[in-house]
Write a protein that holds these residues in place. Structure first.
Motif, PDB file in Angstrom:
ATOM      1  N   PRO A 135     -54.602  -1.942 -13.735  1.00 38.84           N
ATOM      2  CA  PRO A 135     -55.841  -2.650 -14.068  1.00 38.84           C
ATOM      3  C   PRO A 135     -57.043  -1.716 -14.016  1.00 38.84           C
ATOM      4  O   PRO A 135     -57.063  -0.750 -13.241  1.00 38.84           O
ATOM      5  N   VAL A 136     -58.039  -1.981 -14.845  1.00 37.61           N
ATOM      6  CA  VAL A 136     -59.277  -1.194 -14.834  1.00 37.61           C
ATOM      7  C   VAL A 136     -59.950  -1.268 -13.472  1.00 37.61           C
ATOM      8  O   VAL A 136     -60.501  -0.285 -12.973  1.00 37.61           O
ATOM      9  N   SER A 137     -59.893  -2.442 -12.863  1.00 36.78           N
ATOM     10  CA  SER A 137     -60.415  -2.638 -11.508  1.00 36.78           C
ATOM     11  C   SER A 137     -59.580  -3.731 -10.840  1.00 36.78           C
ATOM     12  O   SER A 137     -58.837  -4.459 -11.506  1.00 36.78           O
TER      13      SER A 137
ATOM     14  N   GLY B 131     -58.125  -6.907  -9.626  1.00 36.92           N
ATOM     15  CA  GLY B 131     -58.255  -8.286 -10.086  1.00 36.92           C
ATOM     16  C   GLY B 131     -58.495  -8.434 -11.571  1.00 36.92           C
ATOM     17  O   GLY B 131     -58.474  -9.545 -12.101  1.00 36.92           O
ATOM     18  N   SER B 132     -58.727  -7.305 -12.259  1.00 38.73           N
ATOM     19  CA  SER B 132     -59.003  -7.361 -13.692  1.00 38.73           C
ATOM     20  C   SER B 132     -57.699  -7.470 -14.482  1.00 38.73           C
ATOM     21  O   SER B 132     -56.666  -6.918 -14.094  1.00 38.73           O
ATOM     22  N   GLU B 133     -57.750  -8.201 -15.594  1.00 37.62           N
ATOM     23  CA  GLU B 133     -56.602  -8.274 -16.486  1.00 37.62           C
ATOM     24  C   GLU B 133     -56.629  -7.144 -17.520  1.00 37.62           C
ATOM     25  O   GLU B 133     -55.623  -6.910 -18.210  1.00 37.62           O
ATOM     26  N   GLU B 134     -57.746  -6.463 -17.653  1.00 38.20           N
ATOM     27  CA  GLU B 134     -57.867  -5.353 -18.588  1.00 38.20           C
ATOM     28  C   GLU B 134     -57.129  -4.131 -18.033  1.00 38.20           C
ATOM     29  O   GLU B 134     -57.238  -3.791 -16.857  1.00 38.20           O
ATOM     30  N   LYS B 135     -56.390  -3.440 -18.892  1.00 33.89           N
ATOM     31  CA  LYS B 135     -55.586  -2.308 -18.469  1.00 33.89           C
ATOM     32  C   LYS B 135     -56.258  -0.982 -18.806  1.00 33.89           C
ATOM     33  O   LYS B 135     -57.059  -0.894 -19.733  1.00 33.89           O
ATOM     34  N   ILE B 136     -55.899   0.060 -18.048  1.00 35.44           N
ATOM     35  CA  ILE B 136     -56.322   1.415 -18.358  1.00 35.44           C
ATOM     36  C   ILE B 136     -55.417   1.964 -19.461  1.00 35.44           C
ATOM     37  O   ILE B 136     -54.196   1.862 -19.378  1.00 35.44           O
ATOM     38  N   TYR B 137     -56.020   2.557 -20.486  1.00 40.94           N
ATOM     39  CA  TYR B 137     -55.259   3.187 -21.563  1.00 40.94           C
ATOM     40  C   TYR B 137     -55.530   4.688 -21.568  1.00 40.94           C
ATOM     41  O   TYR B 137     -56.653   5.136 -21.340  1.00 40.94           O
ATOM     42  N   TYR B 138     -54.478   5.454 -21.815  1.00 40.83           N
ATOM     43  CA  TYR B 138     -54.550   6.915 -21.844  1.00 40.83           C
ATOM     44  C   TYR B 138     -54.465   7.385 -23.297  1.00 40.83           C
ATOM     45  O   TYR B 138     -53.509   7.058 -24.013  1.00 40.83           O
ATOM     46  N   ASP B 139     -55.473   8.143 -23.748  1.00 41.36           N
ATOM     47  CA  ASP B 139     -55.480   8.673 -25.110  1.00 41.36           C
ATOM     48  C   ASP B 139     -54.451   9.800 -25.230  1.00 41.36           C
ATOM     49  O   ASP B 139     -54.483  10.759 -24.447  1.00 41.36           O
ATOM     50  N   VAL B 140     -53.572   9.683 -26.211  1.00 43.85           N
ATOM     51  CA  VAL B 140     -52.574  10.730 -26.438  1.00 43.85           C
ATOM     52  C   VAL B 140     -53.248  11.848 -27.230  1.00 43.85           C
ATOM     53  O   VAL B 140     -53.483  11.726 -28.434  1.00 43.85           O
ATOM     54  N   THR B 141     -53.580  12.933 -26.542  1.00 43.82           N
ATOM     55  CA  THR B 141     -54.353  14.019 -27.156  1.00 43.82           C
ATOM     56  C   THR B 141     -53.517  15.253 -27.468  1.00 43.82           C
ATOM     57  O   THR B 141     -53.968  16.106 -28.231  1.00 43.82           O
TER      58      THR B 141
END
Length: 399
Positions: free
Chosen positions: A263-265, A267-277
Motif C-alpha cells: 500500500p502507498v500508506s 490502510g490505503s487501498e492504493e498500491k505502490i507501482y515500480y516503473d520498469v526502466t
C-alpha cells in the motif's frame, strides 16, 4: 625488554593504539586490539556457533564469529547472522566474521539461498562464506569496512547483492567469484563508491535500495527505491530492472509498471507501482524460442547482450520515444544488445522511422513500421477476408 624473537599475534590494550604502537614499535600496529579477551566459548547452550569474546569496557562488549557448525537456515533458505550473542547474561555485539567461519556449516551448498549480515559487522575475513553454491541474495550492512580475499568464493549462483556500504571500505579484488555472462545485480547507495575491479564482475549496478523481486510469468523484475532530494523536499522514486527470463519463453510483453502489492500508506487501498526502466545484461540471452518482444515506453536502458543469441525473434514492438534511443544502450551500440543472429522481420515503432533506423542501424529501414500491430483476425462474421490490423494512434487505424 621483549628481546630475542618475541613476536606476539595479539596485544590487548586498554586504549590508544597509536600511542602503544609508537612506544612498542617493534610490533606491527595490526596486532594491537583495544579490550580484554575472553575465550573461545560456545554460545547459548549448545547452539553450535563459536565466538571469540572481547570486552571493551563495562558497557561495550564485542565478539568475533569463529565458526558455525549448526544450521539456523530458515524454511525459505535464508541465513541471518546473529547481531548479538549473550553469555552469562552479558550481551556481545558480533562485529567480525573469522576466516573459514562457515567451512563446516551443514548443507551450505544446498539449503542457503539468502544471507543477511547485521549492521554490527565490520570485517568479513578470508573464505568466510566460501562454498555457498546456491546462494542468490546477499545483504551487506553499512557498518562493513573490510571484505577480504575469497570471502564469497564459489558462490557462483549470486543474483542480487544489496550493499549499504558507504565511501570508506576496503574489498579484495577476488572477494566474489561470479561466472562470465552472469545476471547478478548490485544495488548500491552511490556508484561513485564502487569503482574497485571486483564490482565489475557484476553485470548490473543500480543506485537504490533493493526491495524484492516480482515474478510475472516467465519474467523476473527486481524492484528498488531511491530517495531523490530536490532543494528542501525529498521524494521516493520506485523503479524496477528486468533481470532474467525463462529460457523457454516464446512471446514477451515487458510491463511498463509492476507492483509488489504494497500500500502507498497504511490502510490505503492504493498500491505502490515500480516503473520498469531497465533490462539487465544477458536477461534474454539464449532464449532461442523467443519470437516476439514488446518494449515499453518506460525503458531508459537495455544492457549488453540482453537479447544475444535470440535468433528466432521475428517481431519487435517498441513504445520507446525516439528521443531516448541514443542513450538507451549506454556505452554500447545496438549490435551489442541484439547480438549473434537477431534478425527481425518487422519492428513496430511509435515515431520517426529516420531516427530509429539511424540508431538501430543493423536493421534495414524497410522493416520499421509506424504503429502498433493487432492480430491476423477474420473480419465481420465469417466473411472469408483476413486482415493485419495496425493502430497508428487513438484516432487512426489502418489494415
Amino acid at each position: 625488554v621483549f628481546a630475542s624473537g618475541v613476536s606476539p599475534e595479539k596485544i590487548y590494550i586498554p586504549g590508544s593504539i597509536g600511542d602503544y604502537s609508537s612506544a612498542c614499535n617493534i610490533f606491527a600496529e595490526s596486532v594491537f586490539t583495544i579490550g580484554v579477551p575472553g575465550y573461545n566459548t560456545e554460545s547459548d547452550g549448545g547452539s553450535g556457533w563459536y565466538y571469540d569474546y572481547l570486552t571493551i569496557d563495562d558497557e561495550n562488549s564485542t565478539a568475533t564469529l569463529l565458526r558455525a557448525e549448526k544450521s539456523i537456515t530458515d524454511e525459505n533458505g535464508k541465513l541471518e547472522i546473529p547481531a548479538v550473542v549473550t553469555i552469562n547474561s552479558r550481551p556481545y555485539k558480533v562485529t567480525k566474521i573469522a576466516k573459514d567461519a562457515f567451512s563446516k556449516y551443514p548443507n551450505k551448498a544446498v539449503d542457503v539461498k539468502g544471507l543477511s549480515i547485521p549492521d554490527n559487522i565490520t570485517v568479513i575475513r578470508n573464505n568466510a562464506f566460501s562454498g555457498f553454491s546456491r546462494l542468490e541474495k546477499v545483504e551487506l550492512p553499512e557498518s562493513l569496512d573490510s571484505i577480504q580475499s575469497n570471502a564469497f568464493a564459489s558462490c557462483n549462483n549470486i543474483t542480487h547483492v544489496w550493499s549499504k556500504m558507504g565511501s570508506s571500505f576496503v574489498i579484495s579484488d577476488d572477494a566474489f567469484s561470479l561466472p562470465a555472462n552472469n545476471i547478478a545485480t548490485l544495488f548500491v547507495p552511490s556508484k561513485s563508491y564502487y569503482t574497485s575491479a571486483v564490482w565489475n564482475n557484476f553485470s548490473n549496478m543500480v543506485e537504490g535500495e533493493y526491495v524484492s523481486d516480482k515474478q510475472e510469468g516467465d519474467l523476473t523484475y527486481s524492484c528498488y527505491k531511491t530517495v531523490v532530494v530536490e532543494g528542501e523536499s525529498t521524494t521516493t522514486k520506485y523503479s524496477a530492472i528486468l533481470t532474467k527470463s525463462s529460457s523457454t519463453v516464446k512471446v514477451v510483453q515487458i510491463k511498463e509498471k509492476v507492483t509488489l502489492d504494497e500500500p502507498v500508506s497504511e490502510g490505503s487501498e492504493e498500491k505502490i507501482y515500480y516503473d520498469v526502466t531497465s533490462i539487465g545484461k544477458y536477461a534474454f540471452q539464449n532464449c532461442t524460442q523467443l519470437s516476439k518482444v514488446e518494449l515499453p515506453k518506460s525503458l531508459t536502458s537495455i544492457g549488453y547482450k540482453a537479447f544475444a543469441d535470440c535468433g528466432n525473434i521475428k517481431t519487435i514492438i517498441s513504445f520507446i520515444p525516439a528521443d531516448n534511443l541514443v542513450s538507451l544502450f549506454g556505452s554500447y551500440v545496438v549490435s551489442d544488445v541484439f547480438a549473434s543472429g537477431v534478425s527481425p522481420e518487422k519492428i513496430y515503432i511509435p515515431e520517426s522511422v529516420d531516427v530509429y533506423s539511424s540508431v538501430w542501424n543493423i536493421f534495414a529501414e524497410s522493416i520499421f513500421t509506424l504503429g502498433v500491430p493487432g492480430y491476423n483476425t477474420e473480419s465481420d462474421g465469417g466473411s472469408g477476408w483476413y486482415y493485419d490490423y495496425l493502430t497508428i494512434d487513438d484516432e487512426n487505424s489502418t489494415t
